[in-house]
Design an enzyme around this catalytic site. Structure first.
Site, PDB file in Angstrom:
ATOM      1  N   GLY A  24       0.826  -1.212   0.000  1.00  0.00           N
ATOM      2  CA  GLY A  24       0.000   0.000   0.000  1.00  0.00           C
ATOM      3  C   GLY A  24       0.857   1.257   0.000  1.00  0.00           C
TER       4      GLY A  24
ATOM      5  N   ASP B  30      -6.702   0.414   6.961  1.00  0.00           N
ATOM      6  CA  ASP B  30      -7.329  -0.716   7.668  1.00  0.00           C
ATOM      7  C   ASP B  30      -6.246  -1.757   7.914  1.00  0.00           C
ATOM      8  OD1 ASP B  30      -9.009  -2.628   8.632  1.00  0.00           O
ATOM      9  OD2 ASP B  30     -10.157  -2.900   6.793  1.00  0.00           O
TER      10      ASP B  30
HETATM   11  N1  AG3 Z   1      -7.594  -4.472  11.430  1.00  0.00           N
HETATM   12  C1  AG3 Z   1      -7.219  -4.051  12.776  1.00  0.00           C
HETATM   13  C2  AG3 Z   1      -7.245  -5.156  13.745  1.00  0.00           C
HETATM   14  C3  AG3 Z   1      -6.326  -4.980  14.885  1.00  0.00           C
HETATM   15  C4  AG3 Z   1      -6.625  -6.034  15.866  1.00  0.00           C
HETATM   16  N2  AG3 Z   1      -5.538  -6.281  16.734  1.00  0.00           N
HETATM   17  C5  AG3 Z   1      -5.400  -7.401  17.473  1.00  0.00           C
HETATM   18  N3  AG3 Z   1      -6.288  -8.316  17.435  1.00  0.00           N
HETATM   19  N4  AG3 Z   1      -4.335  -7.507  18.198  1.00  0.00           N
HETATM   20  C6  AG3 Z   1      -8.794  -5.167  11.289  1.00  0.00           C
HETATM   21  C7  AG3 Z   1      -9.061  -5.522   9.878  1.00  0.00           C
HETATM   22  C8  AG3 Z   1     -10.515  -5.610   9.628  1.00  0.00           C
HETATM   23  N5  AG3 Z   1     -10.837  -5.262   8.296  1.00  0.00           N
END
Ligand code: AG3
Length: 283
Positions: free
Chosen positions: A138, A155
């Site tokens: 990205g 994201d």
């Molecule tokens: N992205 C961020 C998630 C972070 C979660 N962290 C963790 N579980 N330690 C999520 C992607 C969803 N589209």
């Protein structure tokens, strides 16, 4: 059989879910990819041991990473989602009628393929003709597309290991230059109980690049600490004022978490978190 999955956060917190079945488990070129069928949250995507999304609670995160920015922006046409290979964010962006093009810049083709197979509810938008999937870095993609986007949604995974770069000053610089005048940038900003210091420093960095930056949060039970946050930034948009109320009415008909009432208090953070910002500023 009593099968459980646990995500261990740093050295002192473990959150567990009872698992019905392991549906997929392979190493991709970039990371360990695991799909579980859990009793409480339905299917769950886990990357390198970290819960990314589940069928039951995904709407909170995906509605909140997308709608505040898209609604603050006047007539958003071009949107870039960096990361987000599960498709949930793209699905929400596509609900805005002014959007003509959504670029999904995801580094890991396997994540996209696995989600198409196991998360049909997330990936409904990926075949929409407005969506352009760019498999690759990205960071590099933004470098090659200066001035292209009204909205950039980051994201990403956590700011550890390969995710660190998506929270760096260099990346925010690039995001800014990939945006049109008056554009708007959002990043997920980690957990309030486990890593609020991270949100404080991401915000400080964003303020080196953008004039306005607001912090907001939401309960996401499957992420460490259960309470997650986002940062939204722009040079021109005042997020406390600017909002397309007509479009908001339309969006509100489709959401499960986001609403006009929720937006009204979106940037009112609990006092214990505001104090962290104040303490940080006084140092
Ligand atoms: N992205 C961020 C998630 C972070 C979660 N962290 C963790 N579980 N330690 C999520 C992607 C969803 N589209």
């Amino acid at each position: 059989m009593d099968l459980w999955f646990s995500e261990t956060h740093e050295t002192d917190l473990r959150m567990s879910c009872r698992v019905k079945q392991v549906l997929y488990h392979k190493k991709s070129k970039y990371q360990d990819v695991l799909v579980l069928d859990t009793l409480r949250f339905g299917r769950m995507l886990v990357l390198d041991g970290c819960v990314m999304t589940t069928e039951r609670d995904e709407f909170v995160y995906h509605e909140l990473i997308a709608h505040p920015a898209l609604l603050a922006c006047d007539n958003p046409k071009d949107v870039c989602v960096v990361g987000g290979g599960d498709g949930g964010t793209v699905r929400e962006v596509l609900k805005h009628p002014s959007v003509e093009r959504v670029v999904l810049a995801e580094i890991d083709q396997d994540v996209i393929d696995v989600c198409r197979e196991f998360f049909p509810g997330h990936t409904t938008g990926l075949n929409d003709p407005r969506v352009e999937i760019q498999v690759g870095d990205g960071f590099e993609y933004l470098k090659q597309h200066p001035g292209d986007f009204d909205v950039i949604l980051s994201d990403s995974t956590d700011p550890i290991g390969p995710g660190v770069v998506l929270f760096s000053a260099k990346y925010f610089d690039l995001a800014k230059s990939a945006m049109k005048q008056g554009g708007c940038f959002v990043t997920q900003a980690e957990g309030m109980w486990c890593r609020s210091h991270s949100a404080v420093s991401i915000r400080n960095e964003l303020l080196n690049h953008f004039t306005n930056c607001e912090w907001y949060g939401a309960p996401i039970p499957t992420y460490p600490g259960g309470y997650w946050s986002f940062l939204i930034a722009s040079d021109i948009i005042d997020f406390r004022e600017s909002l397309d109320r007509n479009r908001q009415k339309l969006i509100e008909k489709t959401t499960k978490y986001y609403s006009a009432k929720l937006q009204a208090g979106l940037f009112s953070m609990p006092r214990f978190l505001l104090l962290e910002f104040e303490n940080d500023l006084s140092h």
